[in-house]
Scaffold this active site. Structure first.
Site, PDB file in Angstrom:
ATOM      1  N   LYS A   1       0.837  -1.197   0.000  1.00 39.13           N
ATOM      2  CA  LYS A   1       0.000   0.000   0.000  1.00 39.13           C
ATOM      3  C   LYS A   1       0.873   1.249   0.000  1.00 39.13           C
ATOM      4  CE  LYS A   1      -1.837   2.557   3.160  1.00 39.13           C
ATOM      5  NZ  LYS A   1      -1.639   3.865   2.487  1.00 39.13           N
TER       6      LYS A   1
ATOM      7  N   GLY B   1       7.070   4.699   8.567  1.00 38.29           N
ATOM      8  CA  GLY B   1       6.221   5.869   8.777  1.00 38.29           C
ATOM      9  C   GLY B   1       6.366   6.377  10.194  1.00 38.29           C
ATOM     10  N   SER B   2       5.270   6.905  10.730  1.00 38.93           N
ATOM     11  CA  SER B   2       5.338   7.554  12.042  1.00 38.93           C
ATOM     12  C   SER B   2       5.410   6.530  13.166  1.00 38.93           C
ATOM     13  CB  SER B   2       4.112   8.445  12.245  1.00 38.93           C
ATOM     14  OG  SER B   2       2.940   7.665  12.171  1.00 38.93           O
ATOM     15  N   THR B   3       6.027   6.945  14.259  1.00 42.24           N
ATOM     16  CA  THR B   3       6.139   6.070  15.423  1.00 42.24           C
ATOM     17  C   THR B   3       4.750   5.757  15.977  1.00 42.24           C
ATOM     18  OG1 THR B   3       8.324   6.911  15.872  1.00 42.24           O
ATOM     19  CG2 THR B   3       7.204   5.899  17.721  1.00 42.24           C
ATOM     20  N   GLU B   4       3.870   6.744  15.922  1.00 44.62           N
ATOM     21  CA  GLU B   4       2.500   6.549  16.403  1.00 44.62           C
ATOM     22  C   GLU B   4       1.814   5.394  15.653  1.00 44.62           C
ATOM     23  OE1 GLU B   4       0.288   9.986  15.387  1.00 44.62           O
ATOM     24  OE2 GLU B   4      -1.605   9.148  16.126  1.00 44.62           O
TER      25      GLU B   4
ATOM     26  N   GLY C   1       3.358   3.109  13.975  1.00 44.50           N
ATOM     27  CA  GLY C   1       4.145   1.907  14.286  1.00 44.50           C
ATOM     28  C   GLY C   1       3.579   1.181  15.506  1.00 44.50           C
TER      29      GLY C   1
ATOM     30  N   GLU D   1      10.240   0.769  10.504  1.00 43.90           N
ATOM     31  CA  GLU D   1      11.252   1.811  10.296  1.00 43.90           C
ATOM     32  C   GLU D   1      10.535   3.115  10.562  1.00 43.90           C
ATOM     33  OE1 GLU D   1      12.960   4.554   9.174  1.00 43.90           O
ATOM     34  OE2 GLU D   1      13.295   3.934   7.091  1.00 43.90           O
TER      35      GLU D   1
ATOM     36  N   CYS E   1      13.559  10.335   7.599  1.00 43.53           N
ATOM     37  CA  CYS E   1      13.513   9.762   8.949  1.00 43.53           C
ATOM     38  C   CYS E   1      14.858   9.942   9.655  1.00 43.53           C
ATOM     39  CB  CYS E   1      13.123   8.298   8.869  1.00 43.53           C
ATOM     40  SG  CYS E   1      13.977   7.425   7.582  1.00 43.53           S
TER      41      CYS E   1
ATOM     42  N   GLU F   1       9.958  14.688  16.424  1.00 44.86           N
ATOM     43  CA  GLU F   1      10.337  14.723  15.013  1.00 44.86           C
ATOM     44  C   GLU F   1       9.485  15.771  14.291  1.00 44.86           C
ATOM     45  OE1 GLU F   1       9.320  11.290  12.419  1.00 44.86           O
ATOM     46  OE2 GLU F   1      11.402  11.425  11.775  1.00 44.86           O
TER      47      GLU F   1
HETATM   48  P1  NAI Z   1       1.888   7.839   8.712  1.00 42.83           P
HETATM   49  O1  NAI Z   1       2.690   6.980   9.590  1.00 42.83           O
HETATM   50  O2  NAI Z   1       0.455   8.102   9.083  1.00 42.83           O
HETATM   51  O3  NAI Z   1       1.876   7.239   7.208  1.00 42.83           O
HETATM   52  C1  NAI Z   1       2.803   6.322   6.683  1.00 42.83           C
HETATM   53  C2  NAI Z   1       2.060   5.178   6.003  1.00 42.83           C
HETATM   54  O4  NAI Z   1       1.270   4.511   6.975  1.00 42.83           O
HETATM   55  C3  NAI Z   1       1.077   5.604   4.907  1.00 42.83           C
HETATM   56  O5  NAI Z   1       1.050   4.634   3.891  1.00 42.83           O
HETATM   57  C4  NAI Z   1      -0.250   5.606   5.636  1.00 42.83           C
HETATM   58  O6  NAI Z   1      -1.355   5.406   4.781  1.00 42.83           O
HETATM   59  C5  NAI Z   1      -0.075   4.423   6.562  1.00 42.83           C
HETATM   60  N1  NAI Z   1      -0.930   4.432   7.752  1.00 42.83           N
HETATM   61  C6  NAI Z   1      -1.408   5.514   8.443  1.00 42.83           C
HETATM   62  N2  NAI Z   1      -2.175   5.111   9.473  1.00 42.83           N
HETATM   63  C7  NAI Z   1      -2.205   3.751   9.441  1.00 42.83           C
HETATM   64  C8  NAI Z   1      -2.828   2.750  10.250  1.00 42.83           C
HETATM   65  N3  NAI Z   1      -3.583   3.078  11.294  1.00 42.83           N
HETATM   66  N4  NAI Z   1      -2.612   1.454   9.927  1.00 42.83           N
HETATM   67  C9  NAI Z   1      -1.833   1.108   8.890  1.00 42.83           C
HETATM   68  N5  NAI Z   1      -1.234   2.007   8.080  1.00 42.83           N
HETATM   69  C10 NAI Z   1      -1.409   3.310   8.350  1.00 42.83           C
HETATM   70  O7  NAI Z   1       2.650   9.202   8.534  1.00 42.83           O
HETATM   71  P2  NAI Z   1       2.047  10.651   8.171  1.00 42.83           P
HETATM   72  O8  NAI Z   1       0.764  10.865   8.920  1.00 42.83           O
HETATM   73  O9  NAI Z   1       1.987  10.790   6.719  1.00 42.83           O
HETATM   74  O10 NAI Z   1       3.181  11.585   8.733  1.00 42.83           O
HETATM   75  C11 NAI Z   1       3.220  11.876  10.130  1.00 42.83           C
HETATM   76  C12 NAI Z   1       4.623  11.905  10.642  1.00 42.83           C
HETATM   77  O11 NAI Z   1       5.182  10.619  10.528  1.00 42.83           O
HETATM   78  C13 NAI Z   1       5.590  12.797   9.887  1.00 42.83           C
HETATM   79  O12 NAI Z   1       5.502  14.125  10.294  1.00 42.83           O
HETATM   80  C14 NAI Z   1       6.896  12.151  10.257  1.00 42.83           C
HETATM   81  O13 NAI Z   1       7.281  12.618  11.521  1.00 42.83           O
HETATM   82  C15 NAI Z   1       6.566  10.683  10.339  1.00 42.83           C
HETATM   83  N6  NAI Z   1       6.937   9.954   9.107  1.00 42.83           N
HETATM   84  C16 NAI Z   1       8.092   9.231   9.113  1.00 42.83           C
HETATM   85  C17 NAI Z   1       8.511   8.593   7.974  1.00 42.83           C
HETATM   86  C18 NAI Z   1       9.773   7.805   7.950  1.00 42.83           C
HETATM   87  O14 NAI Z   1      10.413   7.734   6.930  1.00 42.83           O
HETATM   88  N7  NAI Z   1      10.147   7.140   9.029  1.00 42.83           N
HETATM   89  C19 NAI Z   1       7.769   8.685   6.713  1.00 42.83           C
HETATM   90  C20 NAI Z   1       6.531   9.405   6.823  1.00 42.83           C
HETATM   91  C21 NAI Z   1       6.157  10.026   7.986  1.00 42.83           C
HETATM   92 MG    MG Z   2      -0.775   9.685   9.627  1.00 47.05          MG
END
Ligand code: NAI
Ligand code: MG
Length: 505
Positions: free
Chosen positions: A198, A251-254, A256, A273, A307, A406
């Site tokens: 996804k 993606g986000s730690t939250e 995760g 990650e 990240c 972050e």
């Molecule tokens: P996010 O963690 O919500 O999104 C990343 C991925 O997770 C997307 O594909 C999203 O659709 C998916 N996702 C979101 N909620 C989910 C859930 N409940 N279950 C399964 N998959 C889910 O990140 P977001 O909201 O776009 O960005 C928020 C913060 O996260 C950023 O400000 C940054 O601090 C961090 N982040 C870190 C990344 C990294 O490379 N480690 C990449 C993107 C965001």
């Molecule tokens: Mg999000």
């Protein structure tokens, strides 16, 4: 609203990109077929530089994930993928790399339109790294070996098989859309798994275009399924699905944390990650010119949407007043603009949500008493687009939000330090542990710091170095599991121990 075409806005656009983006019926990939979402719903992905809708994409949800998992399961348990030899799997991955390379400009433009990053960066970093990554794992397909183990039980032969895990759910972020997909697809496929992927809702286009190349690469239907949709719906359905054997997330730690909770249902394997608040440490004995430029690129690369961004810059006291003017001058010299302009050095942030988030941190920093040495918001001359000027905070305290959380934007906190011990403690004073860097000419200091810093990657006199062969991942709440390198094979295989009674004892 009809799907808009990018053509009128970008005269230099690649004709295939214009066609791809302008397509009226866009579908997602399940079982080798291009299908609509079961609900028939679509959502817009936006062009970051103009804030205008770019294309419409199916809003996949639970039912679509269900279909995709079924297809991946079928492809895993039977069918041509299981019968392909490691050599054939390797050749398919190599062919996929060739096909991406042949369409490199197309992919670079799609990435820039959808994500906002400068086309120059997509051309020299994102896409070549993707190609290299698939080639690297093509090589591994024939080298996933077990072991023979000298057990002490008489008359027994013991060996291990390294087998694929099964159906893998892969949830991808938007900061390096195609590269993050490659990091996960490469090892999963090399090891013989099948995938439901996804892409992030902000940047789904390059993954969909990649999906169009799979069949030509010789990857059979159902092996890679691409479900577009939102995290809370499609993403959550993947994480909680009882027939997904493993979930890999960036993606986000939250989120995760949420994924681990969801994965508990069927005890699926998890690799994460997540975020970072990486310390970048400049000692006074380093090449200060090089270190100052390194500090700028550590935080500003990809607009800070990395990240591993060097978001806490520690400078040894005697060097502070020398490094800061250079850093500020460099920050002010960066050319902001739309990603499609080849002279742009920093594009807009990816989305309105991210723009708001970064701006809220800028406000929090000022409210808590941090000083803005340069930047601090959208540059006055930019009326539209999610642009944030390269920003340096000084006079920060360890408990401030801008130091602890972050930000994921072009915002760095500069912090003076007294001694190696102090900076090692301050550098580690974070819930994160993704990366760290040290700038010094003293070889002992460099290696002592590399040992003391609790981070999955430590760079010495450099930053943001990546290679498909070198593992990458987090300590502490930056996650677990290593992507890239040989280490990633661990994520996508499981070990079977086979005992053979040789008789004759
Ligand atoms: P996010 O963690 O919500 O999104 C990343 C991925 O997770 C997307 O594909 C999203 O659709 C998916 N996702 C979101 N909620 C989910 C859930 N409940 N279950 C399964 N998959 C889910 O990140 P977001 O909201 O776009 O960005 C928020 C913060 O996260 C950023 O400000 C940054 O601090 C961090 N982040 C870190 C990344 C990294 O490379 N480690 C990449 C993107 C965001
Ligand atoms: Mg999000």
């Amino acid at each position: 609203m009809a799907t808009p075409s990018v053509e009128p806005r970008h005269p230099g656009i690649n004709e295939h990109v214009a066609q791809f983006v302008g397509r009226r019926t866009r579908r997602m990939l399940i079982d080798g077929k291009w299908v609509e979402a079961a609900s028939g719903n679509l959502f817009f992905t936006y062009e970051a530089a103009t804030e205008k809708p770019l294309a419409e994409v199916p809003a996949g949800d639970k039912e679509d994930v269900e279909r995709a998992v079924k297809a991946a399961r079928r492809a895993f348990e039977g069918g041509p993928w299981r019968k392909m030899t490691p050599s054939e799997r390797g050749r398919a991955l190599w062919k996929l790399a060739d096909l991406i390379e042949a369409h490199a400009e197309e992919f670079a433009q799609l990435e820039t339109l959808d994500n906002g990053k400068p086309i120059s960066v997509a051309r020299i970093a994102d896409i070549p790294l993707v190609v290299d990554h698939f080639r690297y794992y093509a090589g591994w397909a024939t080298k996933v070996e077990g072991e023979t183990i000298p057990v002490s039980a008489p008359g027994m032969l013991n060996y291990t098989l390294r087998e694929p895990v099964g159906v893998i759910g892969q949830i991808i972020p938007w900061n390096f859309p195609l590269l993050m997909a490659a990091w996960k697809l490469g090892p999963a496929l090399a090891c013989g798994n099948t995938v439901v992927l996804k892409p992030a809702e902000q940047t789904p286009l390059s993954a969909l275009r990649l999906g169009e190349l799979l069949a030509d690469a010789g990857i059979p239907p159902g092996v890679v399924n691409i479900v577009t949709g939102f995290g809370e719906t499609a993403g959550a359905a993947i994480a909680s699905h009882p027939d997904v054997d493993k979930v890999a997330f960036t993606g986000s730690t939250e989120v995760g944390h949420a994924i681990m909770r969801e994965a508990a249902g069927n005890l699926k394997r998890v690799s994460l990650e997540l975020g970072g608040k990486s310390p970048n440490i400049i000692f006074a004995d380093s090449d200060l010119e090089e270190a100052a430029i390194g500090a700028a690129s550590a935080i500003y690369f990809n607009h800070g949407q990395c990240c591993c961004a060097g978001s806490r810059l520690f400078i040894e006291k005697p060097a502070y007043d020398k490094v800061m003017p250079k850093l500020i001058e460099y920050s002010q010299g960066i050319k902001l603009g739309p990603g499609m302009d080849p002279s742009t050095q920093m594009g807009p942030l990816v989305s309105s949500e991210q723009f708001e988030r970064v701006n809220s941190y800028l406000a929090a920093g000022s409210k808590e008493g941090a000083k803005v040495a340069t930047g601090g918001g959208r540059p006055k001359q930019m009326k539209k687009g999610y642009f944030v000027a390269p920003t340096v905070f000084t006079d920060v305290k360890p408990n401030m939000k801008v130091v602890r959380e972050e930000i994921f934007g072009p915002v760095v906190c500069a912090i003076p330090f007294k001694s190696l011990e102090d900076v090692a403690a301050a550098g580690n004073d974070t819930t994160y542990g993704l990366a760290a860097a040290v700038w010094t000419r003293d070889i002992q200091k460099a290696h002592r710091m590399a040992e003391m810093l609790k981070a999955g990657t430590v760079w010495i006199n450099c930053y943001n170095m990546f290679d498909a062969a070198s593992p990458f991942g987090g300590y502490k709440q930056s996650g677990f599991g290593r992507e890239m390198g040989k280490a990633a094979l661990e994520l996508y295989t499981q070990v079977k121990s086979v005992w053979v009674n040789l008789g004759g004892q």
